[in-house]
Design a protein around this motif. Structure first.
Motif, PDB file in Angstrom:
ATOM      1  N   LEU A  59      60.736   7.727  -2.593  1.00  0.00           N
ATOM      2  CA  LEU A  59      60.138   8.543  -3.658  1.00  0.00           C
ATOM      3  C   LEU A  59      59.390   9.682  -2.982  1.00  0.00           C
ATOM      4  CD1 LEU A  59      58.579   5.819  -6.023  1.00  0.00           C
ATOM      5  CD2 LEU A  59      60.709   7.078  -6.370  1.00  0.00           C
ATOM      6  N   GLU A  75      56.489  12.714  -3.228  1.00  0.00           N
ATOM      7  CA  GLU A  75      55.278  13.138  -3.924  1.00  0.00           C
ATOM      8  C   GLU A  75      55.552  14.357  -4.800  1.00  0.00           C
ATOM      9  OE1 GLU A  75      50.713  14.563  -2.878  1.00  0.00           O
ATOM     10  OE2 GLU A  75      52.032  13.925  -1.269  1.00  0.00           O
ATOM     11  N   HIS A 104      60.648  10.666 -11.006  1.00  0.00           N
ATOM     12  CA  HIS A 104      61.611   9.657 -10.565  1.00  0.00           C
ATOM     13  C   HIS A 104      62.002   8.788 -11.753  1.00  0.00           C
ATOM     14  CE1 HIS A 104      58.435   6.504 -10.426  1.00  0.00           C
ATOM     15  NE2 HIS A 104      57.662   7.523 -10.096  1.00  0.00           N
ATOM     16  N   VAL A 114      61.624   2.445 -10.475  1.00  0.00           N
ATOM     17  CA  VAL A 114      60.634   1.794  -9.623  1.00  0.00           C
ATOM     18  C   VAL A 114      61.426   0.885  -8.689  1.00  0.00           C
ATOM     19  CG1 VAL A 114      58.751   1.903 -11.286  1.00  0.00           C
ATOM     20  CG2 VAL A 114      60.214  -0.098 -11.254  1.00  0.00           C
ATOM     21  N   LEU A 145      57.116   0.141  -5.675  1.00  0.00           N
ATOM     22  CA  LEU A 145      56.926   1.585  -5.487  1.00  0.00           C
ATOM     23  C   LEU A 145      57.165   2.332  -6.795  1.00  0.00           C
ATOM     24  CD1 LEU A 145      58.823   2.192  -2.117  1.00  0.00           C
ATOM     25  CD2 LEU A 145      56.435   1.559  -2.470  1.00  0.00           C
ATOM     26  N   GLY A 146      56.285   3.269  -7.087  1.00  0.00           N
ATOM     27  CA  GLY A 146      56.439   4.107  -8.271  1.00  0.00           C
ATOM     28  C   GLY A 146      56.000   3.440  -9.555  1.00  0.00           C
ATOM     29  N   SER A 174      53.236   5.657 -11.726  1.00  0.00           N
ATOM     30  CA  SER A 174      53.841   6.929 -12.147  1.00  0.00           C
ATOM     31  C   SER A 174      55.045   6.688 -13.049  1.00  0.00           C
ATOM     32  CB  SER A 174      54.220   7.786 -10.932  1.00  0.00           C
ATOM     33  OG  SER A 174      55.056   7.069 -10.050  1.00  0.00           O
ATOM     34  N   SER A 177      55.754  11.101  -8.858  1.00  0.00           N
ATOM     35  CA  SER A 177      55.185  10.182  -7.873  1.00  0.00           C
ATOM     36  C   SER A 177      53.918  10.794  -7.277  1.00  0.00           C
ATOM     37  CB  SER A 177      56.201   9.895  -6.764  1.00  0.00           C
ATOM     38  OG  SER A 177      55.654   9.018  -5.813  1.00  0.00           O
ATOM     39  N   THR A 179      54.451  10.083  -1.284  1.00  0.00           N
ATOM     40  CA  THR A 179      55.792  10.017  -0.722  1.00  0.00           C
ATOM     41  C   THR A 179      55.927   8.670  -0.031  1.00  0.00           C
ATOM     42  OG1 THR A 179      56.005  12.402  -0.412  1.00  0.00           O
ATOM     43  CG2 THR A 179      57.365  11.007   1.006  1.00  0.00           C
ATOM     44  N   TYR A 180      57.042   8.010  -0.279  1.00  0.00           N
ATOM     45  CA  TYR A 180      57.334   6.721   0.353  1.00  0.00           C
ATOM     46  C   TYR A 180      58.589   6.890   1.188  1.00  0.00           C
ATOM     47  CZ  TYR A 180      54.105   4.938  -3.164  1.00  0.00           C
ATOM     48  OH  TYR A 180      53.007   4.716  -3.955  1.00  0.00           O
ATOM     49  N   ASN A 232      62.629   3.073 -14.984  1.00  0.00           N
ATOM     50  CA  ASN A 232      61.269   3.188 -15.508  1.00  0.00           C
ATOM     51  C   ASN A 232      61.198   2.696 -16.950  1.00  0.00           C
ATOM     52  OD1 ASN A 232      60.436   4.363 -13.116  1.00  0.00           O
ATOM     53  ND2 ASN A 232      60.517   6.446 -13.897  1.00  0.00           N
TER      54      ASN A 232
END
Length: 181
Positions: free
Chosen positions: A36, A38, A42, A45, A72-73, A76, A83, A86-87, A100
């Protein structure tokens, strides 16, 4: 394994309801892949099943290493926002990819919004601390955050502390007075 991770994350939810989240594709990310980004929207998740993910913040040089069990996510995705971090995959990462919309439906159906928000706030504090940050695996952070109670104390309030508990000050100052001195 995914079922166990979700059961640990949502201990109060019946196990058969968790299946709604586990019946999704498993995706692989190679080292250095961005999962993801920033400030970008997105659609999914990701529940990290294996591997290590680096959390990068554009306004900080601090990098956090995240392990299996992290979602993650989540926030958001629930709020339909870009997001906030940043991952990046730090190793080969396998994750369950959940839309989502479906995750939001699961959260609303099970009245989890307030719990998730509380856990997010506490985990953010824990991850930023030297004691509970990277050294504590995500699932342990979650369990710790679930057992914590947030309290706002007004100035001038005298607290009686229980010896069997640990108290962590998020903001403000306390004055310690021994034996009513």
């Amino acid at each position: 394994f995914a079922h166990e991770l979700f059961c640990a994350y949502f201990p109060e939810i019946e196990h058969y309801k968790i299946n709604m989240l586990t019946n999704h594709p498993i995706v692989q990310f190679n080292p250095e892949n961005i999962i993801l980004k920033e400030a970008e929207p997105h659609e999914y998740v990701y529940l990290i099943l294996t591997g290590t993910v680096t959390l990068l913040q554009s306004n900080s040089s601090i990098k956090h290493q995240l392990s299996a069990g992290i979602l993650l996510g989540e926030l958001s995705g629930l709020c339909q926002l870009p997001s906030i971090h940043t991952y990046r995959a730090a190793s080969f990462v396998y994750a369950i990819k959940i839309s989502n919309d479906l995750y939001r439906h699961f959260v609303e159906e099970n009245n989890l919004s307030e719990r998730i928000d509380k856990l997010y706030q506490i985990r953010a504090f824990l991850q930023g601390s030297w004691l509970f940050g990277e050294g504590l695996p995500y699932l342990k952070q979650n369990k710790l955050a679930s057992s914590m109670t947030l309290r706002q104390i007004d100035q001038g309030t005298i607290l009686t502390l229980e010896h069997s508990k640990i108290y962590i000050l998020l903001t403000g100052t306390l004055q310690y007075i021994k034996n009513n001195e």
